[in-house]
Design an enzyme around this catalytic site. Structure first.
Site, PDB file in Angstrom:
ATOM      1  N   ASP A   1     -20.300  -9.318-112.502  1.00 26.59           N
ATOM      2  CA  ASP A   1     -21.266  -9.554-111.406  1.00 26.59           C
ATOM      3  C   ASP A   1     -20.988  -8.553-110.280  1.00 26.59           C
ATOM      4  O   ASP A   1     -21.014  -8.904-109.104  1.00 26.59           O
ATOM      5  CB  ASP A   1     -21.144 -10.992-110.903  1.00 26.59           C
ATOM      6  CG  ASP A   1     -22.286 -11.389-109.958  1.00 26.59           C
ATOM      7  OD1 ASP A   1     -23.342 -10.726-109.988  1.00 26.59           O
ATOM      8  OD2 ASP A   1     -22.109 -12.340-109.174  1.00 26.59           O
TER       9      ASP A   1
ATOM     10  N   ASP B   1     -14.824 -12.267-106.204  1.00 25.98           N
ATOM     11  CA  ASP B   1     -15.694 -13.116-107.009  1.00 25.98           C
ATOM     12  C   ASP B   1     -15.562 -12.827-108.505  1.00 25.98           C
ATOM     13  O   ASP B   1     -16.497 -12.346-109.140  1.00 25.98           O
ATOM     14  CB  ASP B   1     -17.147 -12.939-106.542  1.00 25.98           C
ATOM     15  CG  ASP B   1     -18.014 -14.118-106.957  1.00 25.98           C
ATOM     16  OD1 ASP B   1     -17.470 -15.117-107.447  1.00 25.98           O
ATOM     17  OD2 ASP B   1     -19.239 -14.028-106.792  1.00 25.98           O
TER      18      ASP B   1
HETATM   19  N1  LIG Z   1     -10.244 -13.563-100.270  1.00 27.66           N
HETATM   20  C1  LIG Z   1     -11.218 -13.477 -99.359  1.00 27.66           C
HETATM   21  N2  LIG Z   1     -10.950 -13.038 -98.116  1.00 27.66           N
HETATM   22  C2  LIG Z   1     -11.936 -12.955 -97.187  1.00 27.66           C
HETATM   23  N3  LIG Z   1     -13.205 -13.289 -97.412  1.00 27.66           N
HETATM   24  C3  LIG Z   1     -13.529 -13.731 -98.631  1.00 27.66           C
HETATM   25  C4  LIG Z   1     -12.569 -13.847 -99.670  1.00 27.66           C
HETATM   26  N4  LIG Z   1     -13.181 -14.327-100.773  1.00 27.66           N
HETATM   27  C5  LIG Z   1     -14.470 -14.485-100.445  1.00 27.66           C
HETATM   28  N5  LIG Z   1     -14.692 -14.134 -99.160  1.00 27.66           N
HETATM   29  C6  LIG Z   1     -15.961 -14.196 -98.421  1.00 27.66           C
HETATM   30  O1  LIG Z   1     -16.769 -15.215 -98.968  1.00 27.66           O
HETATM   31  C7  LIG Z   1     -17.967 -14.651 -99.525  1.00 27.66           C
HETATM   32  C8  LIG Z   1     -18.308 -15.364-100.815  1.00 27.66           C
HETATM   33  O2  LIG Z   1     -17.266 -15.192-101.734  1.00 27.66           O
HETATM   34  P1  LIG Z   1     -17.515 -15.220-103.294  1.00 27.66           P
HETATM   35  O3  LIG Z   1     -18.514 -14.187-103.669  1.00 27.66           O
HETATM   36  O4  LIG Z   1     -16.187 -15.177-103.976  1.00 27.66           O
HETATM   37  O5  LIG Z   1     -18.127 -16.689-103.447  1.00 27.66           O
HETATM   38  P2  LIG Z   1     -19.452 -17.193-104.182  1.00 27.66           P
HETATM   39  O6  LIG Z   1     -19.583 -18.616-103.848  1.00 27.66           O
HETATM   40  O7  LIG Z   1     -19.381 -16.819-105.617  1.00 27.66           O
HETATM   41  O8  LIG Z   1     -20.582 -16.416-103.449  1.00 27.66           O
HETATM   42  P3  LIG Z   1     -22.077 -16.139-103.949  1.00 27.66           P
HETATM   43  O9  LIG Z   1     -22.612 -17.401-104.525  1.00 27.66           O
HETATM   44  O10 LIG Z   1     -22.755 -15.716-102.695  1.00 27.66           O
HETATM   45  O11 LIG Z   1     -21.928 -15.045-104.991  1.00 27.66           O
HETATM   46  C9  LIG Z   1     -17.674 -13.176 -99.663  1.00 27.66           C
HETATM   47  O12 LIG Z   1     -18.828 -12.408 -99.539  1.00 27.66           O
HETATM   48  C10 LIG Z   1     -16.716 -12.903 -98.526  1.00 27.66           C
HETATM   49  O13 LIG Z   1     -17.412 -12.702 -97.316  1.00 27.66           O
END
Ligand SMILES: Nc1ncnc2c1ncn2[C@@H]1O[C@H](COP(=O)(O)OP(=O)(O)OP(=O)(O)O)[C@@H](O)[C@H]1O
Length: 267
Positions: free
Chosen positions: A198, A217
């Site tokens: 992704d 992610d």
């Molecule tokens: N380890 C981290 N440190 C700082 N910010 C983070 C971290 N992991 C995630 N984030 C923040 O949280 C957001 C979402 O994270 P992630 O893509 O892992 O989750 P998601 O629920 O799968 O999101 P989406 O459904 O939007 O794809 C990221 O864009 C980032 O801003």
């Protein structure tokens, strides 16, 4: 008292204590209000376990509310942490099942929603470990507890680094970031035997100190044995090339595909 034997009253009291504890310590007064649907009893209990272990010292503000998970800032033992909580009520678990079922690491998972989500959380944890060991900049994972993944917080002064999509980059910086991403995809493929699955400007953060890209992610990342690994790889390549077109990158999907799979020129 042993878990499982306690009465409902004791259980509820313990959960209340957990909420109180987190409430007292939480830094952002809106956190619980905004995210009540994330904190079901089971999740609270897991947070409580993590808090007792000292891994989560305090729950900070909400960083993101995604399709399947919420991400919070937290205070860890020594550093800030990111707390990713997969919602048990997540509606997209069917597609999670597709990714889990093709992965030989998860052959014994019972097909109920909870187990799939717990397996998914573990999968993201393991994928991050493998990517980190392959020398790719990712949040270093710390621990999982059921549907909760604790990892290194990628940011500064309690603010996460921006996603690639939100950066305004000079041509040369864009080219440099592109090269690092392709290098990382190559390492991910050849050393970690994984395909991100992704990858796009949404799932790459940029360290604003030195413009290093950070892959995030990785729940859906698959091993190379996965029947759709090659399709996912081609899609990742298409996404990256589409975004980097604006930086006048002289590459085609075919040339990038070759670079990523190339095992010939390793030192
Ligand atoms: N380890 C981290 N440190 C700082 N910010 C983070 C971290 N992991 C995630 N984030 C923040 O949280 C957001 C979402 O994270 P992630 O893509 O892992 O989750 P998601 O629920 O799968 O999101 P989406 O459904 O939007 O794809 C990221 O864009 C980032 O801003």
């Amino acid at each position: 008292m042993k878990e499982g034997k306690e009465g409902l009253d004791t259980k509820v009291k313990r959960l209340d204590t957990a909420v109180d504890k987190l409430r007292i310590k939480r830094k952002d007064s809106n956190t619980l209000k905004v995210t009540e649907n994330v904190f079901d009893d089971a999740t609270l209990k897991s947070l409580y376990t993590l808090s007792n272990k000292g891994i989560v010292q305090a729950l900070g503000g909400s960083i993101s509310t995604g399709k399947e998970a919420n991400v919070f800032l937290g205070e860890g033992e020594e550093h800030d942490i990111a707390i990713k909580i997969y919602r048990i009520s997540s509606s997209t678990f069917r597609s999670m099942e597709d990714y889990i079922l093709g992965d030989p690491r998860f052959t014994n998972i019972r097909h109920n929603k909870r187990d799939i989500i717990f397996a998914w959380t573990k999968k993201e944890f393991r994928n991050l470990i493998r990517a980190n060991e392959a020398g790719i900049r990712v949040p270093v994972p710390i621990i999982t507890e059921r549907n909760i993944l604790i990892m290194e917080f990628m940011g500064e002064n309690e603010k996460p680094f921006p996603a690639l999509k939100d950066m305004r980059l000079e041509l040369e910086d864009g080219k440099q970031i592109f090269e690092t991403i392709i290098d990382d995809m190559h390492k991910l493929y050849t050393k970690a035997s994984l395909v991100h699955g992704d990858l796009s400007e949404y799932n790459i953060l940029i360290d604003t100190n030195d413009l290093t890209p950070i892959m995030i992610d990785m729940g859906q990342s698959v091993t190379l044995e996965h029947p759709r690994a090659d399709i996912f790889l081609k899609r990742d390549i298409e996404n990256i090339l589409r975004y980097f077109k604006r930086f006048k990158i002289d590459e085609t999907p075919e040339s990038v595909y070759k670079r990523i799979k190339n095992t010939g020129n390793e030192n």
